[in-house]
Design a protein around this motif. Sequence first.
Motif, PDB file in Angstrom:
ATOM      1  N   MET A  42       0.847  -1.195   0.000  1.00 52.78           N
ATOM      2  CA  MET A  42       0.000   0.000   0.000  1.00 52.78           C
ATOM      3  C   MET A  42       0.878   1.237   0.000  1.00 52.78           C
ATOM      4  SD  MET A  42      -2.908   1.111   2.747  1.00 52.78           S
ATOM      5  CE  MET A  42      -3.795   2.664   2.537  1.00 52.78           C
ATOM      6  N   PRO A  43       0.628   2.187  -0.903  1.00 50.57           N
ATOM      7  CA  PRO A  43       1.440   3.403  -0.948  1.00 50.57           C
ATOM      8  C   PRO A  43       1.390   4.155   0.378  1.00 50.57           C
ATOM      9  CG  PRO A  43       0.070   3.222  -2.905  1.00 50.57           C
ATOM     10  CD  PRO A  43      -0.407   2.166  -1.958  1.00 50.57           C
ATOM     11  N   ILE A  44       2.485   4.825   0.702  1.00 51.41           N
ATOM     12  CA  ILE A  44       2.589   5.583   1.954  1.00 51.41           C
ATOM     13  C   ILE A  44       2.626   7.069   1.632  1.00 51.41           C
ATOM     14  CG2 ILE A  44       4.023   6.015   3.987  1.00 51.41           C
ATOM     15  CD1 ILE A  44       5.126   3.166   3.624  1.00 51.41           C
ATOM     16  N   ASP A  45       1.718   7.831   2.254  1.00 56.42           N
ATOM     17  CA  ASP A  45       1.703   9.275   2.062  1.00 56.42           C
ATOM     18  C   ASP A  45       2.835   9.917   2.853  1.00 56.42           C
ATOM     19  OD1 ASP A  45      -0.534   9.098   0.475  1.00 56.42           O
ATOM     20  OD2 ASP A  45      -1.948   9.555   2.095  1.00 56.42           O
ATOM     21  N   ILE A  46       3.601  10.781   2.199  1.00 53.50           N
ATOM     22  CA  ILE A  46       4.625  11.582   2.871  1.00 53.50           C
ATOM     23  C   ILE A  46       4.035  12.973   3.062  1.00 53.50           C
ATOM     24  CG2 ILE A  46       6.945  12.529   2.727  1.00 53.50           C
ATOM     25  CD1 ILE A  46       7.643  10.184   0.864  1.00 53.50           C
ATOM     26  N   LYS A  47       3.902  13.379   4.302  1.00 52.72           N
ATOM     27  CA  LYS A  47       3.215  14.634   4.606  1.00 52.72           C
ATOM     28  C   LYS A  47       4.183  15.728   5.056  1.00 52.72           C
ATOM     29  CE  LYS A  47      -1.053  12.264   6.004  1.00 52.72           C
ATOM     30  NZ  LYS A  47      -2.057  12.089   7.077  1.00 52.72           N
ATOM     31  N   MET A  48       3.738  16.970   4.847  1.00 47.42           N
ATOM     32  CA  MET A  48       4.523  18.111   5.310  1.00 47.42           C
ATOM     33  C   MET A  48       4.646  18.020   6.826  1.00 47.42           C
ATOM     34  SD  MET A  48       6.080  20.813   4.185  1.00 47.42           S
ATOM     35  CE  MET A  48       6.541  22.518   4.490  1.00 47.42           C
ATOM     36  N   PRO A  49       5.883  17.948   7.343  1.00 50.76           N
ATOM     37  CA  PRO A  49       6.062  17.741   8.784  1.00 50.76           C
ATOM     38  C   PRO A  49       5.989  19.054   9.562  1.00 50.76           C
ATOM     39  CG  PRO A  49       8.189  17.822   7.741  1.00 50.76           C
ATOM     40  CD  PRO A  49       7.176  17.983   6.622  1.00 50.76           C
ATOM     41  N   ALA A  50       5.710  18.941  10.847  1.00 52.95           N
ATOM     42  CA  ALA A  50       5.825  20.080  11.760  1.00 52.95           C
ATOM     43  C   ALA A  50       7.227  20.027  12.355  1.00 52.95           C
ATOM     44  CB  ALA A  50       4.770  19.993  12.852  1.00 52.95           C
ATOM     45  N   LEU A  51       8.105  20.909  11.889  1.00 51.96           N
ATOM     46  CA  LEU A  51       9.502  20.875  12.308  1.00 51.96           C
ATOM     47  C   LEU A  51       9.777  21.709  13.549  1.00 51.96           C
ATOM     48  CD1 LEU A  51      11.199  20.988   8.795  1.00 51.96           C
ATOM     49  CD2 LEU A  51      10.692  19.013  10.229  1.00 51.96           C
ATOM     50  N   SER A  52       8.739  22.358  14.081  1.00 50.17           N
ATOM     51  CA  SER A  52       8.844  23.062  15.350  1.00 50.17           C
ATOM     52  C   SER A  52       7.467  23.073  15.985  1.00 50.17           C
ATOM     53  CB  SER A  52       9.355  24.494  15.149  1.00 50.17           C
ATOM     54  OG  SER A  52       8.348  25.316  14.588  1.00 50.17           O
ATOM     55  N   PRO A  53       7.375  23.295  17.293  1.00 51.96           N
ATOM     56  CA  PRO A  53       6.081  23.244  17.967  1.00 51.96           C
ATOM     57  C   PRO A  53       5.077  24.266  17.466  1.00 51.96           C
ATOM     58  CG  PRO A  53       7.878  23.111  19.548  1.00 51.96           C
ATOM     59  CD  PRO A  53       8.492  23.439  18.231  1.00 51.96           C
ATOM     60  N   THR A  54       5.542  25.402  16.909  1.00 53.90           N
ATOM     61  CA  THR A  54       4.627  26.455  16.466  1.00 53.90           C
ATOM     62  C   THR A  54       4.450  26.503  14.956  1.00 53.90           C
ATOM     63  OG1 THR A  54       6.462  28.039  16.429  1.00 53.90           O
ATOM     64  CG2 THR A  54       5.187  27.888  18.464  1.00 53.90           C
ATOM     65  N   MET A  55       5.084  25.590  14.228  1.00 52.22           N
ATOM     66  CA  MET A  55       5.004  25.627  12.765  1.00 52.22           C
ATOM     67  C   MET A  55       3.615  25.239  12.278  1.00 52.22           C
ATOM     68  SD  MET A  55       7.324  23.525  10.006  1.00 52.22           S
ATOM     69  CE  MET A  55       6.858  23.383   8.285  1.00 52.22           C
ATOM     70  N   GLU A  56       3.031  26.058  11.407  1.00 47.58           N
ATOM     71  CA  GLU A  56       1.727  25.799  10.814  1.00 47.58           C
ATOM     72  C   GLU A  56       1.826  25.578   9.313  1.00 47.58           C
ATOM     73  OE1 GLU A  56      -0.769  29.038  11.916  1.00 47.58           O
ATOM     74  OE2 GLU A  56      -0.372  28.818  14.060  1.00 47.58           O
ATOM     75  N   GLU A  57       2.830  26.199   8.700  1.00 44.57           N
ATOM     76  CA  GLU A  57       3.075  26.022   7.267  1.00 44.57           C
ATOM     77  C   GLU A  57       4.546  26.302   6.995  1.00 44.57           C
ATOM     78  OE1 GLU A  57       2.102  30.417   5.429  1.00 44.57           O
ATOM     79  OE2 GLU A  57       0.419  29.033   5.616  1.00 44.57           O
ATOM     80  N   GLY A  58       5.010  25.928   5.821  1.00 43.63           N
ATOM     81  CA  GLY A  58       6.402  26.161   5.476  1.00 43.63           C
ATOM     82  C   GLY A  58       6.588  26.163   3.969  1.00 43.63           C
ATOM     83  N   LYS A  59       7.815  26.380   3.553  1.00 46.44           N
ATOM     84  CA  LYS A  59       8.162  26.383   2.137  1.00 46.44           C
ATOM     85  C   LYS A  59       8.964  25.132   1.819  1.00 46.44           C
ATOM     86  CE  LYS A  59      10.683  29.020  -1.382  1.00 46.44           C
ATOM     87  NZ  LYS A  59      11.468  30.254  -1.654  1.00 46.44           N
ATOM     88  N   LEU A  60       8.526  24.388   0.821  1.00 43.96           N
ATOM     89  CA  LEU A  60       9.278  23.222   0.378  1.00 43.96           C
ATOM     90  C   LEU A  60      10.392  23.742  -0.523  1.00 43.96           C
ATOM     91  CD1 LEU A  60       7.693  19.843  -0.677  1.00 43.96           C
ATOM     92  CD2 LEU A  60      10.037  20.523  -1.144  1.00 43.96           C
TER      93      LEU A  60
END
Length: 435
Positions: free
Chosen positions: A1-19
């Motif tokens: 079954m394919p595995i989704d790779i999701k945008m991670p939370a790299l800090s406790p306050t992170m809500e969005e980021g730039k790939l």
Amino acid sequence: MPIDIKMPALSPTMEEGKLAKWLVKEGDTVSSGDIMAEIETDKATMEFEAVDEGVIGKILVAEGTDGVKVGTVIAVLAGEGEDASAVAAAPAKTEAPKAAPKAAEAAPAPAAAAPAPAAPATASKEGRVAASPLAKRVAADKGVDLASVKGSGPNGRIVRADVEGAKAALAKPAAAAPASAAAATEAKAPAVDMAPETRALLDDRVPHSVEKLSGMRKVIAKRLTQSKQEAPHIYLSVDVNLDKLLALRGEINSMLEKQGVKVSVNDMLVKALGRALVDVPECNVTFAGNELIKYARADVSVAVSIPGGLITPIVTDASGKSFSQIARDMKDLGTRAREGKLAPTEYQGGTASISNMGMMGIKQFSAVINPPQSTIMAIGAGDKRPWVMPDGTLGVATVMTATGSFDHRAVDGADGARLMAAFREYVETPLSMVA
């Protein structure tokens, strides 16, 4: 079954980021712990590691995409025995984030259900906690118990960001709730536009340009607005004679010259604030609703200007470190801050802050408290002023003005005054900091 790779939370306050950059491409094989991408948060550029083994079947979010929400599926991994080409041919499950509609066009939406709490770490049949190799190494280095960490990876697996997030959360427990509340308020609030007459004035008369706010500037705006709205500030100022500190600095730097270390005035002021916080622990606190968090150590956040904003790397145990060690720490932290390479634990979780604008010629200013802290020291420029000497005669001394900002919910004026007096005493008798 394919595995989704999701945008991670790299800090406790992170809500969005730039790939920012993909370090793998479709068809590449990855193993647990491999670095897959570089992601820009509001403060730093961080590496994103793989937590599972497989082949990159499809990349769904192109590198350079800004405003990618945490949890967005950014790629799909073909698991063991699966055909990666079939995964690549499958329709995309998600799209890159689109710009939000204007407030006037957006239809009202029902209140969203509260997000489900993160799943606890999944244990294997042998009772071992599921975690990536890198997460285990970081946990060992930081002394974090993996059994108490909630994993955000597939099937609850713990990744490096989870370990670092747990460490940051322990360092500043009062920050999580206000940050979440602020984020919820921001998400629900309608977009605010300029008044029609202001827009008309700009459009018709004043040459101008409009720039989109960076992630860092958005966070700065939100946090400082929160600070001024929620924390009743009280300001206390003292004039401080710098002559003895400047003389001691000259002697110290002469001794350290062969080691290539140079102690700045600010390095010495960081230690002075650390010592003062230990002497007056009533100012080394965080207001947390019905609780007051008292810190046993003085970790001083130092305001550093970087392109696009401000960041506050932390000198841990500032009272216990030598001037030379603080100088080394600040050189390293300042360099990596400007390069965007600080880890969240290096700029989140300080107990008080210092902001020095003296080198810019500013004589005196009042700084905004850095939440959830309750104390920040604002340092002005040292200049020659008339000064009453110890023998009562009038002379000339190098004097600076220091202004403390305190959260009056947590710090009484008398305690703030005691901190300012202790800080002045350490600066004016600097040998007491090395005795």
